[in-house]
Write a protein that holds these residues in place. Structure first.
Motif, PDB file in Angstrom:
ATOM      1  N   GLN A  11      -0.302  23.388  -8.363  1.00 20.09           N
ATOM      2  CA  GLN A  11      -1.267  24.471  -8.594  1.00 20.09           C
ATOM      3  C   GLN A  11      -2.111  24.734  -7.346  1.00 20.09           C
ATOM      4  OE1 GLN A  11      -1.409  26.350 -11.444  1.00 20.09           O
ATOM      5  NE2 GLN A  11      -2.766  27.630 -10.252  1.00 20.09           N
ATOM      6  N   ILE A  12      -2.528  23.680  -6.679  1.00 21.95           N
ATOM      7  CA  ILE A  12      -3.289  23.837  -5.428  1.00 21.95           C
ATOM      8  C   ILE A  12      -2.426  24.525  -4.372  1.00 21.95           C
ATOM      9  CG2 ILE A  12      -4.337  22.557  -3.513  1.00 21.95           C
ATOM     10  CD1 ILE A  12      -5.208  20.468  -5.677  1.00 21.95           C
ATOM     11  N   TYR A  13      -1.169  24.103  -4.273  1.00 19.00           N
ATOM     12  CA  TYR A  13      -0.231  24.707  -3.325  1.00 19.00           C
ATOM     13  C   TYR A  13      -0.042  26.195  -3.621  1.00 19.00           C
ATOM     14  CZ  TYR A  13       4.262  25.477  -0.950  1.00 19.00           C
ATOM     15  OH  TYR A  13       5.271  25.966  -0.165  1.00 19.00           O
ATOM     16  N   TYR A  14       0.171  26.531  -4.889  1.00 20.22           N
ATOM     17  CA  TYR A  14       0.379  27.915  -5.294  1.00 20.22           C
ATOM     18  C   TYR A  14      -0.854  28.763  -4.970  1.00 20.22           C
ATOM     19  CZ  TYR A  14       1.518  31.933  -8.229  1.00 20.22           C
ATOM     20  OH  TYR A  14       1.778  33.204  -8.680  1.00 20.22           O
ATOM     21  N   ASN A  15      -2.036  28.257  -5.305  1.00 16.60           N
ATOM     22  CA  ASN A  15      -3.268  29.002  -5.036  1.00 16.60           C
ATOM     23  C   ASN A  15      -3.473  29.236  -3.547  1.00 16.60           C
ATOM     24  OD1 ASN A  15      -3.896  29.237  -7.743  1.00 16.60           O
ATOM     25  ND2 ASN A  15      -5.266  27.481  -7.758  1.00 16.60           N
ATOM     26  N   SER A  16      -3.135  28.258  -2.720  1.00 15.96           N
ATOM     27  CA  SER A  16      -3.273  28.447  -1.272  1.00 15.96           C
ATOM     28  C   SER A  16      -2.294  29.503  -0.763  1.00 15.96           C
ATOM     29  CB  SER A  16      -3.088  27.124  -0.528  1.00 15.96           C
ATOM     30  OG  SER A  16      -1.767  26.651  -0.656  1.00 15.96           O
ATOM     31  N   GLY A  48       7.286  41.310   9.428  1.00 15.52           N
ATOM     32  CA  GLY A  48       7.496  40.028  10.079  1.00 15.52           C
ATOM     33  C   GLY A  48       8.013  39.007   9.077  1.00 15.52           C
ATOM     34  N   GLY A  49       8.232  37.805   9.535  1.00 14.27           N
ATOM     35  CA  GLY A  49       8.795  36.776   8.681  1.00 14.27           C
ATOM     36  C   GLY A  49       7.788  36.084   7.789  1.00 14.27           C
ATOM     37  N   THR A  50       6.503  36.285   8.038  1.00 15.55           N
ATOM     38  CA  THR A  50       5.477  35.557   7.291  1.00 15.55           C
ATOM     39  C   THR A  50       5.493  35.895   5.809  1.00 15.55           C
ATOM     40  OG1 THR A  50       4.083  35.524   9.251  1.00 15.55           O
ATOM     41  CG2 THR A  50       3.018  35.029   7.167  1.00 15.55           C
ATOM     42  N   ILE A  51       5.569  37.155   5.485  1.00 21.96           N
ATOM     43  CA  ILE A  51       5.537  37.553   4.075  1.00 21.96           C
ATOM     44  C   ILE A  51       6.802  37.071   3.365  1.00 21.96           C
ATOM     45  CG2 ILE A  51       5.610  39.546   2.512  1.00 21.96           C
ATOM     46  CD1 ILE A  51       3.476  40.814   4.243  1.00 21.96           C
ATOM     47  N   HIS A  52       7.936  37.118   4.036  1.00 20.19           N
ATOM     48  CA  HIS A  52       9.182  36.614   3.447  1.00 20.19           C
ATOM     49  C   HIS A  52       9.080  35.109   3.200  1.00 20.19           C
ATOM     50  CE1 HIS A  52      13.390  36.361   2.453  1.00 20.19           C
ATOM     51  NE2 HIS A  52      13.554  35.420   3.376  1.00 20.19           N
ATOM     52  N   THR A  53       8.516  34.388   4.144  1.00 23.74           N
ATOM     53  CA  THR A  53       8.330  32.947   3.983  1.00 23.74           C
ATOM     54  C   THR A  53       7.362  32.650   2.849  1.00 23.74           C
ATOM     55  OG1 THR A  53       8.750  32.592   6.330  1.00 23.74           O
ATOM     56  CG2 THR A  53       7.608  30.828   5.155  1.00 23.74           C
ATOM     57  N   LEU A  54       6.278  33.400   2.762  1.00 27.48           N
ATOM     58  CA  LEU A  54       5.326  33.221   1.661  1.00 27.48           C
ATOM     59  C   LEU A  54       5.973  33.533   0.315  1.00 27.48           C
ATOM     60  CD1 LEU A  54       2.115  34.736   3.280  1.00 27.48           C
ATOM     61  CD2 LEU A  54       2.470  32.347   2.638  1.00 27.48           C
ATOM     62  N   GLN A  55       6.821  34.558   0.283  1.00 25.94           N
ATOM     63  CA  GLN A  55       7.523  34.904  -0.951  1.00 25.94           C
ATOM     64  C   GLN A  55       8.434  33.762  -1.388  1.00 25.94           C
ATOM     65  OE1 GLN A  55      10.019  38.354  -0.647  1.00 25.94           O
ATOM     66  NE2 GLN A  55      10.935  38.035  -2.660  1.00 25.94           N
ATOM     67  N   ASN A  56       9.199  33.198  -0.456  1.00 22.89           N
ATOM     68  CA  ASN A  56      10.061  32.065  -0.790  1.00 22.89           C
ATOM     69  C   ASN A  56       9.246  30.868  -1.264  1.00 22.89           C
ATOM     70  OD1 ASN A  56      12.417  33.411  -0.221  1.00 22.89           O
ATOM     71  ND2 ASN A  56      12.553  32.648   1.866  1.00 22.89           N
ATOM     72  N   SER A  57       8.111  30.641  -0.631  1.00 20.93           N
ATOM     73  CA  SER A  57       7.249  29.527  -1.024  1.00 20.93           C
ATOM     74  C   SER A  57       6.660  29.743  -2.409  1.00 20.93           C
ATOM     75  CB  SER A  57       6.130  29.340  -0.004  1.00 20.93           C
ATOM     76  OG  SER A  57       6.671  29.033   1.263  1.00 20.93           O
ATOM     77  N   LEU A  58       6.278  30.977  -2.731  1.00 23.30           N
ATOM     78  CA  LEU A  58       5.779  31.287  -4.069  1.00 23.30           C
ATOM     79  C   LEU A  58       6.878  31.117  -5.118  1.00 23.30           C
ATOM     80  CD1 LEU A  58       3.500  34.379  -3.338  1.00 23.30           C
ATOM     81  CD2 LEU A  58       2.772  32.178  -4.283  1.00 23.30           C
ATOM     82  N   ASP A  59       8.102  31.508  -4.767  1.00 22.10           N
ATOM     83  CA  ASP A  59       9.237  31.300  -5.675  1.00 22.10           C
ATOM     84  C   ASP A  59       9.432  29.812  -5.943  1.00 22.10           C
ATOM     85  OD1 ASP A  59       9.711  34.017  -5.813  1.00 22.10           O
ATOM     86  OD2 ASP A  59      11.372  33.982  -4.374  1.00 22.10           O
ATOM     87  N   TYR A  60       9.331  29.007  -4.894  1.00 18.54           N
ATOM     88  CA  TYR A  60       9.460  27.558  -5.037  1.00 18.54           C
ATOM     89  C   TYR A  60       8.377  27.010  -5.959  1.00 18.54           C
ATOM     90  CZ  TYR A  60       8.832  22.637  -3.846  1.00 18.54           C
ATOM     91  OH  TYR A  60       8.647  21.286  -3.913  1.00 18.54           O
ATOM     92  N   ALA A  61       7.123  27.415  -5.721  1.00 22.18           N
ATOM     93  CA  ALA A  61       6.002  26.908  -6.523  1.00 22.18           C
ATOM     94  C   ALA A  61       6.138  27.337  -7.987  1.00 22.18           C
ATOM     95  CB  ALA A  61       4.674  27.386  -5.945  1.00 22.18           C
ATOM     96  N   ALA A  62       6.573  28.572  -8.234  1.00 19.90           N
ATOM     97  CA  ALA A  62       6.750  29.048  -9.605  1.00 19.90           C
ATOM     98  C   ALA A  62       7.878  28.289 -10.305  1.00 19.90           C
ATOM     99  CB  ALA A  62       7.028  30.545  -9.619  1.00 19.90           C
ATOM    100  N   THR A  63       8.972  28.059  -9.597  1.00 23.18           N
ATOM    101  CA  THR A  63      10.083  27.301 -10.171  1.00 23.18           C
ATOM    102  C   THR A  63       9.671  25.872 -10.448  1.00 23.18           C
ATOM    103  OG1 THR A  63      11.675  28.696  -8.992  1.00 23.18           O
ATOM    104  CG2 THR A  63      12.475  26.577  -9.804  1.00 23.18           C
ATOM    105  N   LYS A  64       8.939  25.271  -9.516  1.00 24.13           N
ATOM    106  CA  LYS A  64       8.474  23.897  -9.706  1.00 24.13           C
ATOM    107  C   LYS A  64       7.544  23.811 -10.917  1.00 24.13           C
ATOM    108  CE  LYS A  64       6.581  19.961  -7.299  1.00 24.13           C
ATOM    109  NZ  LYS A  64       7.632  19.025  -7.006  1.00 24.13           N
ATOM    110  N   ASN A  65       6.680  24.792 -11.089  1.00 28.04           N
ATOM    111  CA  ASN A  65       5.774  24.810 -12.231  1.00 28.04           C
ATOM    112  C   ASN A  65       6.559  24.890 -13.547  1.00 28.04           C
ATOM    113  OD1 ASN A  65       2.877  24.909 -12.973  1.00 28.04           O
ATOM    114  ND2 ASN A  65       3.517  26.812 -13.973  1.00 28.04           N
ATOM    115  N   ARG A  66       7.599  25.717 -13.570  1.00 27.62           N
ATOM    116  CA  ARG A  66       8.433  25.844 -14.769  1.00 27.62           C
ATOM    117  C   ARG A  66       9.141  24.530 -15.085  1.00 27.62           C
ATOM    118  NH1 ARG A  66      13.561  26.478 -15.207  1.00 27.62           N
ATOM    119  NH2 ARG A  66      13.860  27.219 -13.086  1.00 27.62           N
TER     120      ARG A  66
END
Length: 131
Positions: free
Chosen positions: A106-111, A5-23
């Motif tokens: 960090q809170i966003y990434y952990n969630s 489904g699309g949920t895991i793909h959306t979560l993956q994109n969101s994790l990519d965003y959070a990791a890039t933002k952290n960098r």
């Protein structure tokens, strides 16, 4: 066919965003005293265009505006604010803002990680037959 489904793909994109933002935040903090360094930020490139109805026509009035009809697969964009300078040396990094952004990210990434773990836990339960 989308396997999970699309949920895991959306979560993956969101994790990519959070990791890039952290960098990017880490780069900003590391350069807080660097003369003429301009703080950077991260934004989703096509979020607005994907959320808007396709019948809305947008006009690009400046070369730095994001295009609404680009088909680039890259969703994230790192931007730099060249217009401001908070310090006497031309640097515009606000350390208090960066630290607050880091905590919020960090809170966003952990969630997101917790949500991803829940999704995979549900899949594991289904694979095991409900046990």
């Amino acid at each position: 066919m989308v396997l999970f489904g699309g949920t895991i793909h959306t979560l993956q994109n969101s994790l990519d965003y959070a990791a890039t933002k952290n960098r990017v935040i880490s780069d900003n903090v590391a350069n807080v005293d660097t003369p003429n360094y301009k703080a950077k930020g991260v934004s989703f490139k096509n979020v607005l265009s994907n959320a808007m109805d396709s019948t809305v026509q947008a006009q690009k009035t400046h070369s730095k505006h994001i295009s609404f009809n680009e088909t680039d697969s890259s969703v994230l964009r790192v931007t730099s604010n060249q217009q401001t300078a908070y310090n006497h040396n031309g640097n515009n990094v606000d350390i208090d803002k960066e630290m607050a952004d880091l905590a919020k990210n960090q809170i966003y990434y952990n969630s997101l990680v917790e949500r991803m773990n829940g999704k995979f836990g549900s899949l594991q339960t289904v694979i095991r037959g409900g046990n």
